[in-house]
Design an enzyme around this catalytic site. Structure first.
Site, mmCIF file in Angstrom:
data_model
loop_
_atom_site.group_PDB
_atom_site.id
_atom_site.type_symbol
_atom_site.label_atom_id
_atom_site.label_comp_id
_atom_site.label_asym_id
_atom_site.label_seq_id
_atom_site.Cartn_x
_atom_site.Cartn_y
_atom_site.Cartn_z
ATOM 1 N N GLY A 52 0.866 -1.174 0.000
ATOM 2 C CA GLY A 52 0.000 0.000 0.000
ATOM 3 C C GLY A 52 0.897 1.217 0.000
ATOM 4 O O GLY A 52 1.982 1.187 0.569
ATOM 5 N N THR A 53 0.460 2.273 -0.637
ATOM 6 C CA THR A 53 1.386 3.389 -0.781
ATOM 7 C C THR A 53 1.089 4.567 0.136
ATOM 8 O O THR A 53 1.688 4.649 1.193
ATOM 9 C CB THR A 53 1.507 3.773 -2.248
ATOM 10 O OG1 THR A 53 0.222 3.792 -2.825
ATOM 11 C CG2 THR A 53 2.336 2.739 -2.985
ATOM 12 N N THR A 54 0.150 5.453 -0.204
ATOM 13 C CA THR A 54 0.045 6.652 0.618
ATOM 14 C C THR A 54 -1.267 6.725 1.406
ATOM 15 O O THR A 54 -2.345 6.597 0.834
ATOM 16 C CB THR A 54 0.162 7.909 -0.266
ATOM 17 O OG1 THR A 54 1.352 7.798 -1.031
ATOM 18 C CG2 THR A 54 0.225 9.162 0.571
ATOM 19 N N LYS A 85 -7.511 1.281 1.857
ATOM 20 C CA LYS A 85 -6.435 1.339 2.864
ATOM 21 C C LYS A 85 -6.881 1.941 4.183
ATOM 22 O O LYS A 85 -6.129 1.949 5.142
ATOM 23 C CB LYS A 85 -5.277 2.186 2.326
ATOM 24 C CG LYS A 85 -4.708 1.611 1.055
ATOM 25 C CD LYS A 85 -3.605 2.466 0.532
ATOM 26 C CE LYS A 85 -3.283 2.050 -0.887
ATOM 27 N NZ LYS A 85 -2.353 2.981 -1.506
ATOM 28 N N GLY A 187 3.734 5.906 4.085
ATOM 29 C CA GLY A 187 3.808 5.189 2.815
ATOM 30 C C GLY A 187 4.768 5.868 1.856
ATOM 31 O O GLY A 187 5.386 6.887 2.193
#
Lengths: 275, 230
Positions: A52-54, A85, A187
């Protein structure tokens, strides 16, 4: 001997933790680092695992906003365009996950169950500090996997009923817990999101302003970080945004997020700002 | 060596059952009613902190009468059973039927094997999904006997009288306020007293709610529903 018996009963009865129960009664279900860990000589391949990123959280007048982009990235590939997320932890708090998506989602699920279990057994909610602490302990249990590249670093935010304010916490991979005053992001795109928030965040913003600032920061992160997904106008995929206030955990409808995203992009196209 | 003196199994069971029944009959009663939007549970309980009714899972509630420490123990065991099952499979897989059977097994074992049986009766209720499936209400006795009940259920000291009263007065699809008034009348059917909102513990499994259907009704709202607000 007899003493031991009643003391055992007392401990057993007085324990309202779901993760303790799971570890004791169904250890095979417990997301332990030993189970997730590959043999030592063979390091994990984090680039094969979706990350997962941001995600970000910020305070505003009524409480906190939590938001995240929708992309999961594995190495240089898009692993998913529609991942969620931000998870509701209970009525007054939420978790935003960044890092290895699988363990992070498992952790969020365990955390949700933990809070609900406590609430049902005790007939009362944990304090916000208690919840934040518990999440820290769960991250610490993941330390071994984190050292192999499967780190989970969530953001936790919620409304503190006693203090009557929204609060947010960030963590490191060792479970270290740090309370942030105004905003934070986590992230791969977090630095860009934080830079953006640093310039745009203001004290006591109303809901509309806060929503705009949230999405500006996410769009900036998507702009600068290859792992982070921006608003996808073609497929109609927009960031997840949740509000947590005195009256509970609420969704910001996709339509509203879409409208604000479009307004931001139109403004940027018009003025050349943010280019 | 002195021989342990012989008691016939029949006599032993009889004694145990009598003992358990005596304990339960001393306690105050609980009424459960199927209503328009779900299931209503009404208990006579002057304490606002020690509950007789509680949430087990999304659509499942628990009620117990008799000895507090014993049904409290069963309540927590139920929450543990449900949470572990929901965590390892999915939330939809947690059912009242499995839970009621587990209670029945536990109480049956205790009754036959332990010297002292549990002096409790418990009730497990599951509210149906909106799309036409049926509510489920299971009533489990001190010896593990399990019954499924329809429309209404009663347990505790005056259960028989209450059941007789409800048989005559129960109607389908009552709205919450009328059902509550009926429940309170049922609880006082053998007694010459009126129950105020302070003597009651009330909760509903409310089908119209999202995910977790269990909702306690606080005293302020109770007096409004009972029409006794001053």
């Amino acid at each position: 001997m007899n003493d031991e018996h009643w003391q055992h009963q007392f401990r057993e009865y007085g324990n309202s933790s779901f993760s303790d129960l799971l570890r004791r009664d169904s250890p095979h279900l417990f997301p332990s680092p030993a189970a997730a860990r590959p043999p030592l000589e063979q390091p994990a391949a984090p680039e094969l695992v979706p990350h997962g990123t941001t995600v970000l959280a910020l305070r505003y007048r009524d409480g906190v906003i939590m938001a995240g982009d929708r992309q999961a990235t594995a190495g240089y590939q898009v692993a998913s365009r529609r991942i969620e997320k931000i998870f509701k932890a209970d009525d007054l708090s939420g978790v935003g996950i960044a890092g290895a998506a699988g363990p992070a989602m498992e952790m969020a699920k365990l955390f949700q169950t933990e809070l609900e279990h406590y609430e049902k057994v005790e007939g009362d909610n944990l304090s916000l500090d208690g919840k934040a602490n518990k999440l820290g302990q769960m991250i610490r249990m993941n330390l071994q996997a984190a050292m192999m590249g499967l780190a989970v670093v969530p953001i936790f935010a919620g409304f503190d009923e006693k203090a009557g304010v929204g609060r947010l916490f960030k963590y490191d991979i060792t479970g270290g817990r740090y309370e942030e005053k105004d905003y934070d992001a986590q992230g791969s795109g977090s630095k860009d999101a934080r830079d953006s928030l640093k310039k745009l965040w203001k004290r006591d913003m109303g809901r509309d302003d806060a929503l705009r600032v949230t999405l500006e920061a996410l769009i900036d992160a998507a702009d600068e970080d290859v792992g982070t997904g921006g608003p996808d106008l073609v497929r109609g995929i927009y960031p997840t945004v949740k509000t947590i206030t005195r009256s509970g955990f609420g969704d910001v409808a996709d339509d509203e997020v879409k409208r604000v995203c479009e307004a931001i992009l139109a403004d940027r196209a018009r003025t050349g700002n943010g280019g | 060596m002195p021989l342990p003196y012989y008691v016939s199994p029949e006599q032993m069971m009889k004694d145990k059952a009598e003992y358990a029944r005596k304990g339960i009959s001393r306690g105050r009663s609980i009424v459960t009613l199927e209503i328009r939007d779900g299931i209503l549970l009404v208990a006579e309980n002057p304490s606002t902190l020690l509950h007789k009714i509680s949430e087990i899972y999304d659509r499942i509630a628990f009620a117990g009468v008799g000895k507090y420490n014993e049904f409290e123990n069963l309540r927590i065991a139920g929450i543990r059973h449900a949470d572990i099952k929901g965590y390892s499979y999915s939330r939809g897989d947690v059912t009242a039927k499995a839970l009621a059977n587990a209670y029945s097994q536990a109480l049956g074992n205790i009754f036959t094997q332990d010297i002292k049986p549990f002096e409790v009766e418990v009730l497990v209720a599951e509210v149906a999904e909106a799309n036409g499936s049926r509510n489920e209400i299971y009533h489990i006795l001190y010896d593990g006997t399990i019954e499924d009940e329809h429309n209404y259920a009663a347990m505790g000291g005056q259960a028989d009288e209450i059941r007789r009263f409800l048989k005559d007065h129960y109607r389908d699809a009552l709205p919450l306020d009328e059902a509550l008034q009926l429940g309170v009348r049922a609880l006082t059917v053998t007694q010459n007293k009126t129950l105020s909102e302070r003597d009651l513990e009330v909760a509903v499994l409310d089908r119209t709610k999202e995910r977790r259907k269990f909702r306690r009704i606080p005293p302020e709202a109770l007096s409004q529903l009972l029409g006794t607000q001053r």
